[in-house]
Design an enzyme around this catalytic site. Structure first.
Site, PDB file in Angstrom:
ATOM      1  N   CYS A   1       0.708  -1.109   0.048  1.00  0.00           N
ATOM      2  CA  CYS A   1       0.040  -0.049  -0.046  1.00  0.00           C
ATOM      3  C   CYS A   1       0.806   1.157   0.108  1.00  0.00           C
ATOM      4  O   CYS A   1       0.268   2.196  -0.089  1.00  0.00           O
ATOM      5  CB  CYS A   1      -0.874   0.003   1.462  1.00  0.00           C
ATOM      6  SG  CYS A   1      -0.041  -0.255   2.936  1.00  0.00           S
TER       7      CYS A   1
ATOM      8  N   GLU B   1      -2.479   1.006  -4.600  1.00  0.00           N
ATOM      9  CA  GLU B   1      -2.116  -0.246  -4.290  1.00  0.00           C
ATOM     10  C   GLU B   1      -1.017  -0.945  -5.476  1.00  0.00           C
ATOM     11  O   GLU B   1      -1.594  -0.760  -6.321  1.00  0.00           O
ATOM     12  CB  GLU B   1      -3.053  -1.237  -3.911  1.00  0.00           C
ATOM     13  CG  GLU B   1      -2.852  -2.671  -3.132  1.00  0.00           C
ATOM     14  CD  GLU B   1      -3.084  -2.225  -1.560  1.00  0.00           C
ATOM     15  OE1 GLU B   1      -3.049  -2.997  -0.675  1.00  0.00           O
ATOM     16  OE2 GLU B   1      -3.291  -0.927  -1.084  1.00  0.00           O
TER      17      GLU B   1
END
Length: 364
Positions: free
Chosen positions: A322, A356
């Site tokens: 992330c 992401e």
């Protein structure tokens, strides 16, 4: 943009620009061209949280701008949320307004929805919750056909259940997941399904048994298990471990062993520095597993040096991140032993700078 700000008409351009920026920042790594997975431009978030602002007889959902934290911003429609949340939000406020038992000292409202229409609401109070509250809360839950959780200091009352069950289709199979309130879940439902399918495609090319770190509720574990003979999935959180075990059982996935260990503890166990009694519950000794593939989905800080030393031993690594900055740092640290052969970008958080990333690394 701030959490409540969206721009659906310009989403495609904003997404492309974000991907370009990330790929430019990774240029020195000479990665393969990234597969790009865009999000719906609205109604994609499975959860939403709001402060409840009282002003005389009026109550509203509000959020705050970090640059102006004392001024509440009224939220009438939270465009990123799944449709069940957006539909319920105004109806719930109207229901609460004339009911002092339910609205008194109500501090926060949290919503969790599924792609199949289930809805769980958590109401958080600055006062104890008594039987009178629960009686009215049960009526509320029936009125809107929802599960309801009431929270206050050291208190939790559950009406219905404290989780929802979502469904994701991966390589033609439907997987059902329990998602518990106030536990981590992947926030963007369509993007999560895209990530699961991408990860499984890469997993099919891997060999040996799988070690997974940070397995959470088994989000990636369930579909990846179909590509390996054995999986050892590790998670430190008790609630995450419980959810993972329940999800494995509910989906009849029988080749996964879940062990409650941190990534640091796994590193120590794999290197022989320490022995852990929790590993004694495995069907066979750890050394007897053919662990050649590792899957990691770490926090924003990425992999620490000890965990990097641990994963460096594996032929193949699937890494979901992330935080592109820590991903880049970790790839650089692994450059002498592993190279990236697949790369993907997933827009978990439209209209923000966050994205992401996922990579497949193979031993050189």
């Amino acid at each position: 943009m701030l959490p409540w700000q969206t721009d659906p008409e310009n989403y495609a351009h904003l997404f492309a620009q974000k991907c370009d920026d990330v790929e430019t920042s990774m240029h020195s790594l000479a990665l393969p061209e990234a597969e790009r997975f865009s999000s719906p431009s609205e109604s994609y978030r499975v959860r939403a949280e709001f402060r409840v602002w009282h002003d005389g007889d009026e109550i509203n959902y509000v959020m705050f701008d970090p640059a102006n934290p004392r001024t509440p911003v009224v939220i009438e429609d939270f465009v990123p949320a799944l449709a069940p949340i957006r539909t319920l939000m105004p109806r719930l406020l109207e229901y609460l307004k004339p009911r002092p038992v339910l609205r008194r000292k109500l501090f926060q409202a949290e919503f969790m929805a599924t792609t199949t229409g289930e809805l769980l609401v958590t109401l958080i109070y600055h006062r104890p919750l008594d039987d009178a509250w629960e009686e009215e809360a049960r009526v509320l839950a029936r009125e809107f056909a929802i599960s309801l959780v009431g929270r206050s200091r050291k208190q939790k009352r559950v009406i219905g259940q404290d989780f929802v069950v979502d469904e994701f289709f991966v390589d033609g199979r439907c997987y059902r997941y329990r998602q518990y309130e106030q536990s981590f879940v992947q926030p963007n439902a369509p993007i999560n399904e895209a990530m699961l399918n991408w990860a499984l495609r890469q997993g099919k090319s891997c060999s040996g048994d799988l070690l997974e770190l940070y397995c959470g509720n088994g989000n990636f574990t369930l579909p990846l298990a179909s590509s390996f003979s054995n999986v050892i999935a590790t998670e430190l959180s008790k609630s995450g471990t419980r959810a993972a075990l329940e999800n494995l059982r509910d989906n009849s996935v029988e080749n996964v062993e879940v062990v409650r260990l941190s990534a640091e503890e796994v590193s120590e166990a794999m290197s022989g520095v320490r022995e852990f009694r929790r590993l004694a519950a495995l069907p066979k000794p750890l050394a007897d597993y053919d662990l050649r593939t590792v899957f990691v989905d770490p926090p924003r800080a990425g992999l620490d040096p000890a965990t990097l030393d641990c994963v460096r031993q594996y032929e193949t690594m699937l890494y979901v991140s992330c935080n592109p900055k820590t991903l880049k740092s970790n790839i650089e640290a692994l450059a002498n032993s592993h190279g990236v052969t697949r790369y993907a970008l997933f827009d978990q958080f439209p209209y923000t700078a966050h994205i992401e990333s996922a990579v497949l690394l193979q031993r050189r």
